[in-house]
Design an enzyme around this catalytic site. Structure first.
Site, PDB file in Angstrom:
ATOM      1  CG  ASP A 150      -0.610  20.750  33.895  1.00 50.05           C
ATOM      2  OD1 ASP A 150      -1.195  19.649  34.480  1.00 50.05           O
ATOM      3  OD2 ASP A 150      -0.177  21.620  34.582  1.00 50.05           O
ATOM      4  CB  ALA A 208       5.730  31.023  38.080  1.00 53.20           C
ATOM      5  CE  LYS A 258      -3.381  23.529  35.339  1.00 53.85           C
ATOM      6  NZ  LYS A 258      -3.188  23.441  36.714  1.00 53.85           N
TER       7      LYS A 258
HETATM    8  O1  C5P Z   1       4.977  17.410  34.168  1.00 51.31           O
HETATM    9  P1  C5P Z   1       5.451  18.669  34.538  1.00 51.31           P
HETATM   10  O2  C5P Z   1       6.821  18.944  33.766  1.00 51.31           O
HETATM   11  O3  C5P Z   1       4.586  19.816  34.612  1.00 51.31           O
HETATM   12  O4  C5P Z   1       5.630  18.318  35.947  1.00 51.31           O
HETATM   13  C1  C5P Z   1       6.553  19.282  36.677  1.00 51.31           C
HETATM   14  C2  C5P Z   1       6.799  18.781  37.994  1.00 51.31           C
HETATM   15  O5  C5P Z   1       5.582  18.558  38.969  1.00 51.31           O
HETATM   16  C3  C5P Z   1       7.373  17.187  37.902  1.00 51.31           C
HETATM   17  O6  C5P Z   1       8.975  17.433  37.627  1.00 51.31           O
HETATM   18  C4  C5P Z   1       7.226  16.891  39.427  1.00 51.31           C
HETATM   19  O7  C5P Z   1       7.795  17.256  40.374  1.00 51.31           O
HETATM   20  C5  C5P Z   1       5.480  17.457  39.541  1.00 51.31           C
HETATM   21  N1  C5P Z   1       4.535  16.705  39.288  1.00 51.31           N
HETATM   22  C6  C5P Z   1       4.313  15.305  39.973  1.00 51.31           C
HETATM   23  N2  C5P Z   1       3.153  14.604  39.652  1.00 51.31           N
HETATM   24  C7  C5P Z   1       2.545  14.851  38.593  1.00 51.31           C
HETATM   25  C8  C5P Z   1       2.763  15.890  37.820  1.00 51.31           C
HETATM   26  C9  C5P Z   1       3.777  16.876  38.231  1.00 51.31           C
HETATM   27  O8  C5P Z   1       4.830  14.834  41.030  1.00 51.31           O
HETATM   28  N3  C5P Z   1       1.414  14.033  37.970  1.00 51.31           N
END
Ligand code: C5P
Length: 320
Positions: A158, A118, A28
């Site tokens: 995501d 990444a 994406k």
């Molecule tokens: O949800 P995901 O594991 O992909 O998120 C990775 C990191 O990105 C979270 O631990 C957080 O630090 C940050 N994040 C955030 N707010 C979001 C999505 C992700 O701060 N809405």
């Protein structure tokens, strides 16, 4: 003349005795990524417009003997940077699915990486979505779309979008999805960087950068939605925004050169993809994308370039 021997299907099924399911999942790019204030749970409220593009990971879920548990193997460029233990998000997806449906989590997951690792294009989330769909099929579970969506949201912000694909507005952590009215096909060039960026550190950096001001609640860009609704690539290029871009640039200042090179080469829009460091460039059409890719490659400001189009569908079983 080609004749098909009736013995062939039986032979094939004996050779292919190990049951496996392959699921293809797209990357994406966020056409808009508006980041609200940091909440107590460590996440930010987002308003984002996800757009699935034709770079794919294949997740192959293969039957293993009972009691073997979950194992992960990874193939593809920079796969050495992908964890293969149970901290791999695809492995966690298999475990979570097994626990929810009360089955044994026995599976080998082969991840064939076509999505930059990444890179801010949700490759890890794609693998988790692929593992959910592949294991549900391998284990013969009758999981509904809603059930898979709920499990996906527990795995990462995501992951639900990787199941659904297309173009969609994400709210909350990014996991509350509504399909966006989008016309047309868009052509993209992605400039891949040397090394990756960790999503939590990019979010931390944006909080530091904005610590001196009050952050407004995020809202959907009317210009962007209008451009999408009318299939206007030029207007879409002008409307692309990413609140994480400043943070990604502050952690990797060289990305500015990549963005400038794409703009100089005539891209309709140039942004960092998600939390970066991949940079996304919108082209007028397929031919323009080819020209942009050549110019960006020649600029020497990135590791490599790839082309893709969007929107494309979400996680899909391609062989069973
Ligand atoms: O949800 P995901 O594991 O992909 O998120 C990775 C990191 O990105 C979270 O631990 C957080 O630090 C940050 N994040 C955030 N707010 C979001 C999505 C992700 O701060 N809405």
């Amino acid at each position: 003349m080609l004749t098909i021997s009736p013995a062939l299907p039986r032979l094939a099924s004996r050779v292919d005795a190990v049951h496996k399911v392959t699921v293809r999942v797209p990357a994406k790019v966020n056409l808009q990524l508006a980041v609200g204030p940091l909440n107590d749970d460590g996440f930010h409220d987002l308003v984002t417009v996800f757009h699935a593009v034709s770079l794919y990971d294949d997740v192959v879920a293969q039957e293993v003997p009972k009691g073997d548990g979950v194992s992960v193997h990874v193939e593809g460029a920079h796969s050495e940077n992908v964890p293969v233990g149970l901290d791999n998000l695809a492995a966690r997806a298999a475990e979570l699915l097994a626990e929810s449906f009360n089955v044994m989590p026995d599976v080998n997951l082969l991840l064939r990486k076509g999505i930059p690792v990444a890179g801010g294009m949700a490759g890890g989330s794609a693998d988790a979505a692929g593992a959910l769909v592949a294991c549900a099929s391998l284990w013969g579970l009758s999981a509904s779309k809603d059930e898979l969506h709920d499990l996906a949201a527990q795995l990462g912000s995501d992951v639900p979008f990787a199941l659904h694909g297309g173009t969609a507005v994400g709210r909350g952590r990014g996991d509350e999805l509504t399909p966006a009215l989008a016309r047309g096909e868009y052509h993209w060039v992605f400039a891949l960087s040397h090394g990756g960026l960790s999503t939590p550190s990019v979010y931390r950096r944006i909080d530091e950068i904005r610590s001196d001001r009050k952050i407004a609640e995020p809202s959907l860009s009317a210009d962007l939605m209008h451009a999408l609704g009318s299939g206007d690539a030029e207007a879409l290029g002008r409307a692309l925004t990413n609140d994480l871009q400043a943070a990604a640039l502050s952690l990797k200042p060289g990305l500015r050169l990549t963005l400038d090179a794409g703009q100089h080469a005539g891209a309709l829009g140039a942004i960092v993809s998600g939390s970066g460091p991949t940079c996304a460039f919108l082209a007028r059409d397929e031919e323009h994308a080819l020209d942009l890719a050549v110019d960006l490659s020649a600029s020497g400001t990135c590791r490599t370039v790839v082309r893709a189009h969007g929107p494309v569908g979400g996680a899909k079983i391609v062989s069973n």
